[in-house]
Design an enzyme around this catalytic site. Structure first.
Site, PDB file in Angstrom:
ATOM      1  N   GLY A  43       0.829  -1.196   0.000  1.00 32.75           N
ATOM      2  CA  GLY A  43       0.000   0.000   0.000  1.00 32.75           C
ATOM      3  C   GLY A  43       0.870   1.255   0.000  1.00 32.75           C
ATOM      4  N   TRP A 111       5.404  -1.456  -0.607  1.00 35.89           N
ATOM      5  CA  TRP A 111       5.458  -0.733   0.663  1.00 35.89           C
ATOM      6  C   TRP A 111       5.835  -1.671   1.814  1.00 35.89           C
ATOM      7  CZ3 TRP A 111       6.202   3.279   3.514  1.00 35.89           C
ATOM      8  CH2 TRP A 111       5.797   3.269   4.850  1.00 35.89           C
ATOM      9  N   ASP A 266       8.777  -4.445 -13.707  1.00 38.98           N
ATOM     10  CA  ASP A 266       7.973  -3.750 -12.696  1.00 38.98           C
ATOM     11  C   ASP A 266       8.009  -2.249 -12.993  1.00 38.98           C
ATOM     12  OD1 ASP A 266       6.901  -2.588 -10.386  1.00 38.98           O
ATOM     13  OD2 ASP A 266       7.803  -4.074  -9.051  1.00 38.98           O
TER      14      ASP A 266
END
Length: 313
Positions: A43, A111, A266
């Site tokens: 997150g 995160w 990514d």
């Protein structure tokens, strides 16, 4: 989703009061008294998911899945009051002490990798190892890349959709414009930006995202996603980290074994960040998944994480 086998169901769950009006949800899975492992979700703000339990060996591991402040089943939901990286690190210490754990293995992605590094660099003596995915070091440069520069190059049509919904006067600073709306308490201001932010980030996270437009109106049946609000709070405050702090303090990880699983493509957390961390942390092994992006569900990522968790001491 499919029902998980009985072995992956929690044998205990509790709410721990950590101060500042926050209660943290912690569930325990696996073998009571086994190898202690803390799973740190991403997150910030997403919360732990049932699928995360399947990364571990329930016959060997005692897994603690922790919903961070404001996230998941922790209370108060979506609260950004007294919600900083330092608070989350302190919460992990409180949880470790509550369960009388001498050392634990930390597992997290995106995160979750940031928080794991922040904790391990402050409390290296409490960490037996780290298995990290999609490294994010909480810098302004990474945020600019993830939401602006990367999409401009690799998903220009998606970036244009994200930007051009804004009034013309705000399009030169689209990230700031969205963050301002997400930090506004008025649902009439923040609801549609939250839905658009969530869809934008999700599309950037998938290696084979389906083409499509971001939401242009609020669907009454849509569930308001939690992560945009907590992410905006952390972005606005530079993730409550000093510039370059986590890479600078990687020297504190000396002697801690680590395994970094990184998707080659990514877009949100690009390989150069994982490479920089591995270069500063000689005890870590960096493994690239050649056909993966950001999502843990991309082919090969979860298998690599399972192997790393199984093998790390």
């Amino acid at each position: 989703m499919k029902t998980l086998p009985e072995a992956f169901r929690p044998f205990d769950a509790r709410m721990l009061h950590v101060g500042d009006g926050h209660w943290i949800y912690v569930e325990e899975v696996g073998l009571r008294g086994g190898r202690p492992i803390a799973f740190l979700h991403g997150g910030p703000g997403s919360g732990s998911q049932h699928l995360h339990r399947t990364l571990f060996d329930p016959a060997r591991d005692h897994i603690f899945l922790i919903d961070q402040r404001g996230a998941g089943r922790s209370h108060p939901y979506l609260s950004c009051d007294a919600n900083t990286t330092a608070h989350l690190v302190s919460d992990l210490e409180a949880i470790r002490e509550h369960f009388d754990i001498a050392k634990w293995l930390l597992v997290g992605g995106s995160w979750g990798s940031t928080l794991a590094l922040a904790y391990a660099e402050k409390h290296p003596e409490r960490v037996s190892g780290l298995v990290l995915r999609a490294i994010f070091l909480g810098t302004a440069e990474e945020v600019e890349w993830a939401f602006l520069e990367g999409p401009k190059i690799f998903r220009p049509e998606l970036y244009a959709d994200f930007r051009d919904w804004l009034p013309a006067a705000e399009r030169s600073e689209p990230l700031q414009a969205y963050v301002n709306r997400l930090c506004n308490p008025d649902p009439n201001v923040h609801t549609l930006p939250a839905l658009r932010w969530f869809a934008y980030e999700r599309a950037l996270s998938e290696i084979a995202a389906k083409p499509g437009k971001l939401p242009a109106e609020v669907d009454a049946a849509s569930r308001l996603p939690p992560t945009p609000f907590v992410e905006a709070h952390y972005i606005r405050n530079n993730f409550f980290l000093e510039p370059g702090q986590l890479l600078r303090d990687a020297r504190n990880l000396a002697g801690i074994p680590g395994h970094i699983v990184q998707g080659r493509y990514d877009l949100l957390c690009p390989p150069r960040t994982a490479h920089a961390l591995a270069s500063a942390w000689p005890d870590a092994r960096l493994e690239f998944i050649e056909t993966a992006g950001h999502a843990m569900s991309d082919p090969g990522v979860m298998d690599a994480m399972r192997r790393a968790i199984s093998e790390i001491s």
